[in-house]
Every structure is written in C-alpha cells, then in structure tokens.
Design a protein around this motif. Sequence first.
Motif, PDB file in Angstrom:
ATOM      1  N   PRO A 190     -15.352 -24.163 -22.287  1.00  0.00           N
ATOM      2  CA  PRO A 190     -14.531 -24.810 -23.323  1.00  0.00           C
ATOM      3  C   PRO A 190     -13.468 -25.678 -22.654  1.00  0.00           C
ATOM      4  CG  PRO A 190     -14.745 -22.449 -23.732  1.00  0.00           C
ATOM      5  CD  PRO A 190     -15.270 -22.691 -22.351  1.00  0.00           C
ATOM      6  N   VAL A 191     -13.122 -26.774 -23.287  1.00  0.00           N
ATOM      7  CA  VAL A 191     -12.139 -27.667 -22.673  1.00  0.00           C
ATOM      8  C   VAL A 191     -10.808 -26.965 -22.458  1.00  0.00           C
ATOM      9  CG1 VAL A 191     -13.196 -29.812 -23.467  1.00  0.00           C
ATOM     10  CG2 VAL A 191     -11.565 -28.631 -24.961  1.00  0.00           C
ATOM     11  N   ALA A 192     -10.474 -25.991 -23.297  1.00  0.00           N
ATOM     12  CA  ALA A 192      -9.222 -25.263 -23.110  1.00  0.00           C
ATOM     13  C   ALA A 192      -9.219 -24.506 -21.792  1.00  0.00           C
ATOM     14  CB  ALA A 192      -8.997 -24.299 -24.280  1.00  0.00           C
ATOM     15  N   ALA A 193     -10.350 -23.867 -21.466  1.00  0.00           N
ATOM     16  CA  ALA A 193     -10.434 -23.116 -20.211  1.00  0.00           C
ATOM     17  C   ALA A 193     -10.429 -24.058 -19.015  1.00  0.00           C
ATOM     18  CB  ALA A 193     -11.694 -22.254 -20.209  1.00  0.00           C
ATOM     19  N   LEU A 194     -11.151 -25.162 -19.128  1.00  0.00           N
ATOM     20  CA  LEU A 194     -11.186 -26.117 -18.020  1.00  0.00           C
ATOM     21  C   LEU A 194      -9.797 -26.693 -17.747  1.00  0.00           C
ATOM     22  CD1 LEU A 194     -13.875 -28.761 -17.326  1.00  0.00           C
ATOM     23  CD2 LEU A 194     -11.487 -29.471 -17.386  1.00  0.00           C
TER      24      LEU A 194
ATOM     25  N   GLU B  31       3.078 -22.978 -23.918  1.00  0.00           N
ATOM     26  CA  GLU B  31       2.416 -21.990 -23.081  1.00  0.00           C
ATOM     27  C   GLU B  31       1.018 -22.422 -22.656  1.00  0.00           C
ATOM     28  OE1 GLU B  31       2.425 -18.248 -25.027  1.00  0.00           O
ATOM     29  OE2 GLU B  31       4.616 -18.047 -25.026  1.00  0.00           O
ATOM     30  N   ALA B  32       0.432 -23.372 -23.398  1.00  0.00           N
ATOM     31  CA  ALA B  32      -0.929 -23.830 -23.098  1.00  0.00           C
ATOM     32  C   ALA B  32      -1.084 -25.256 -23.596  1.00  0.00           C
ATOM     33  CB  ALA B  32      -1.950 -22.909 -23.772  1.00  0.00           C
ATOM     34  N   PRO B  33      -2.121 -25.957 -23.163  1.00  0.00           N
ATOM     35  CA  PRO B  33      -2.364 -27.308 -23.677  1.00  0.00           C
ATOM     36  C   PRO B  33      -2.495 -27.306 -25.200  1.00  0.00           C
ATOM     37  CG  PRO B  33      -3.716 -26.895 -21.745  1.00  0.00           C
ATOM     38  CD  PRO B  33      -3.083 -25.589 -22.105  1.00  0.00           C
ATOM     39  N   THR B  34      -2.115 -28.431 -25.817  1.00  0.00           N
ATOM     40  CA  THR B  34      -2.085 -28.507 -27.280  1.00  0.00           C
ATOM     41  C   THR B  34      -2.969 -29.608 -27.858  1.00  0.00           C
ATOM     42  OG1 THR B  34      -0.171 -29.988 -27.185  1.00  0.00           O
ATOM     43  CG2 THR B  34       0.276 -27.625 -27.368  1.00  0.00           C
TER      44      THR B  34
END
Length: 424
Positions: free
Chosen positions: A257-261, A331-334
């Motif tokens: 998933p792009v979030a994990a990458l 805390e993480a990409p949005t």
Amino acid sequence: MDAYEVNRARAQLALFVADVFASMPRKDQRAKGDCYLRGLMLDGRRKSIQPMAERLPDGNEQNLQQFVNQSTWDPVPVRRRIAERMVPLIGPDAWAVDDVSFPKDGEMSVAVAHQYCGALGKQANCQVAVSVHAVSDTASCPLQWRLFVPQEWADDPVRRRKTGVPDGIRHREKWRLALDTLDELAGWGLVPPVVVADAGYGQNADFRDGLDGRGIGYVVAIRSDVTVRPHDAQPTTPVWSGNGRKPQPRYRHKPSPVAALAAGHGRQAFTEVTWREGSRGPMRSHFLAVRVRPAGIRARRLAQAAATQEGFWDGVLPEVTLLVEWPEGAEAPTGYWLSNLPADTPPAELVRLAKIRWRIEHDYRKLKHGLGLDHFEGRSWTGWHHHVTLVTAAHAFLTEQRLAPKADTADSPSTRSSTPSKTC
C-alpha cells in the motif's frame, strides 16, 4: 451584486449575452436569458425562479419558467461558447474533474436517487453531476456538465418519460462521464494542459488508463490503500518444465500500500515545498516524490491488454510518480497522488498541480451560494440543463469582469453557424 452593480454592468452583460447566446434562434429568448442572468447575480437568498422574478423590475415568473423548463433552446452551443471565451482568459494550469451533488426531496426530480451526497457528507436523496473545470490559481470556470443517471433510472420508463430523459441517455459510471466530457471538449478544439481529480476518480485504474490512452497528463489523488511496486521491481519468468502452459512473467513479491511505502522512507526523506501564497501566508508542507508501478488486478489487466495489442507482454507494469504529503506535526502521511507526467517533472510542480483543486472548491461555493446552482426547483431534464448552463454563464460573466473587464473575445464560427430552430 446589488441592484446598482447589476445595472452598472448592463452594457457589458448585453454584449456578453449577444455572444454566448448567439445560438438561441429568437431575440426574446436571448432577452429572457439576460433577465435570468441578472436574477442569478442579484443579491438574494433564493435563486429559484419565483423569488428572482419578484426581485427583477422586468421579471415575469411565467416567462422565465417557460424559458427554463419548456423552451427548446440547446444548452450545448451556449456552454461551448462560454468555454471558448473562458479558456484563453483563464489560461488554465489544469482542468479539474469533479462532481457535485444537489440534495432533493421526493423521487421525481430528474436522476434523483439515494446515493452518496457530497453536500451532506453521507448517503442521501440527491442528484449528482460530473463537471470539468478550467483552473488556475486566480480563477476557474465550468466547461461542461454531465448529469449522472443512476441505474434505477435507466430501468424506469415512467420517471424517464415524466422528466423528459432522452431515449439515448442510459446509466454510465461517473468516470466514464468524465472521459466522455473530455472527448466532447476535444471535439471543440479544447485540450487540457493536465487533468487533476480527487480520489473518487484517481483511485480508478480505468480512469487513469483512459487519460493515458488519450495522451492526457494527470495528477490525481488516491487513497492510502492503493497498492504499488517499487519502480525497479522486475517480473521474472520461471523455467518451463515442458508440460502444460508456458509460465507467464510475474512479480514474485506482494505489492505494498502506498501508505506503507511512504512511511518506509521515513520523515527525513520528505522535503518542504511551498505551492502558493494563501490568505494567511505561504502554503507549505513536506512532500516526497518517488517512481512506482501501480499494482492491483485491474491495473495489471489494463497493462496486459494494452501490451498484447502490440505484441507480447513482458509483464512490466507502467511506471508513474507517487507524490506523498506528510505535514509537520502529523503522525503519518495525509495525502497521496499519482501522476503520469514526465519523470523529471519538478516535485514543486507536482505539488502545485495536486493542490490546485482548491480553486474549484472556492468557486463552487460561489456557484452554489452566490449564484443558486443548487436552487433549481424544476424536475425535468431540460430544465436542469438549462439552469446549470445559465448559472455557468453568470459565473463566467462575473469572472470576466473580475479578470479582464475590457477584454475583447474573438467571435466563434462554431456557434454562429448553428441552424436556428423555429420553436421556442
């Protein structure tokens, strides 16, 4: 606009009306169009026909009702002329594909259904329209509209007949309506510099493939769960044993998933980019741009279909740019976007295009709250398309006055050569 401002602009409005409504066959139709536009631009809470007619000194409710709901003038040449005027004036950096919803009561307004309503942020009874807008940081303008017809309307001859839905109009997915609109605009000689869209469209592999196939560049939002492979991933083909079908080239590891990458790169890989000056200062955040290969069953099948038309597919998925936003303090990409623009496109340019949709959100508020886009109370196919076209014309006129009040616009032979109709 108040009454004084509307009256002061009457001369410019008359010239505007004469040009964009030139395809209307009768003088009295163009006069009603002028009247309706003034009603839309004049201050007032409701921009439906009755209150507008009451506010206008020359307002006639019956005449305006007939002009909008029954008159046979074709809205398409009017929208075409508006687009031909506005594209060179705005000088768009992109065209934005979007959709807008109109909450409704009852079941008899054309194409109304219980579906997701962006205006309310939930499932509700509403109409939905797909639109394409020319966009820059200083202005935007709708270029064309498509009313979304839900499947239940495709199979309901009673409601179709009562609301006047043309026989050739069937259910068609929103992403297909968007591509149809781009094709129609291309037929008018108008081609986008790049297309931007939210995740409702960008998430769709068929939509992205449709843009690719038309040679159109894009920067489109996606959700965090879209899967991709690193750009340097290579498919392999196992050795054939000699029995059965020959193995096909495949990637041997699961996509991410792009979030994990994005998270795997770490915050230190993101750099600060400023994309425009906002009302409270520079708009800036932290971004990462990396080359990836979109995965997923549909993306793979589309890539394979395109390759096999030309010969053997080597299993390699197309490469695009993934843009990720990770704001300071988050805390993480949005935010996530995919782009098929050249690999050497500067990240700052990708960011500017990814963020440019703010302009149509701004102008949608004006279209709805200032010009009554969602105030139409009629139920028919004809009435809805006439009203939306007239609101687009009012918005275009106000945009012209703001950007270039004395600008000359070349005549358009396309609308002036239209064959007049003999009926009103």
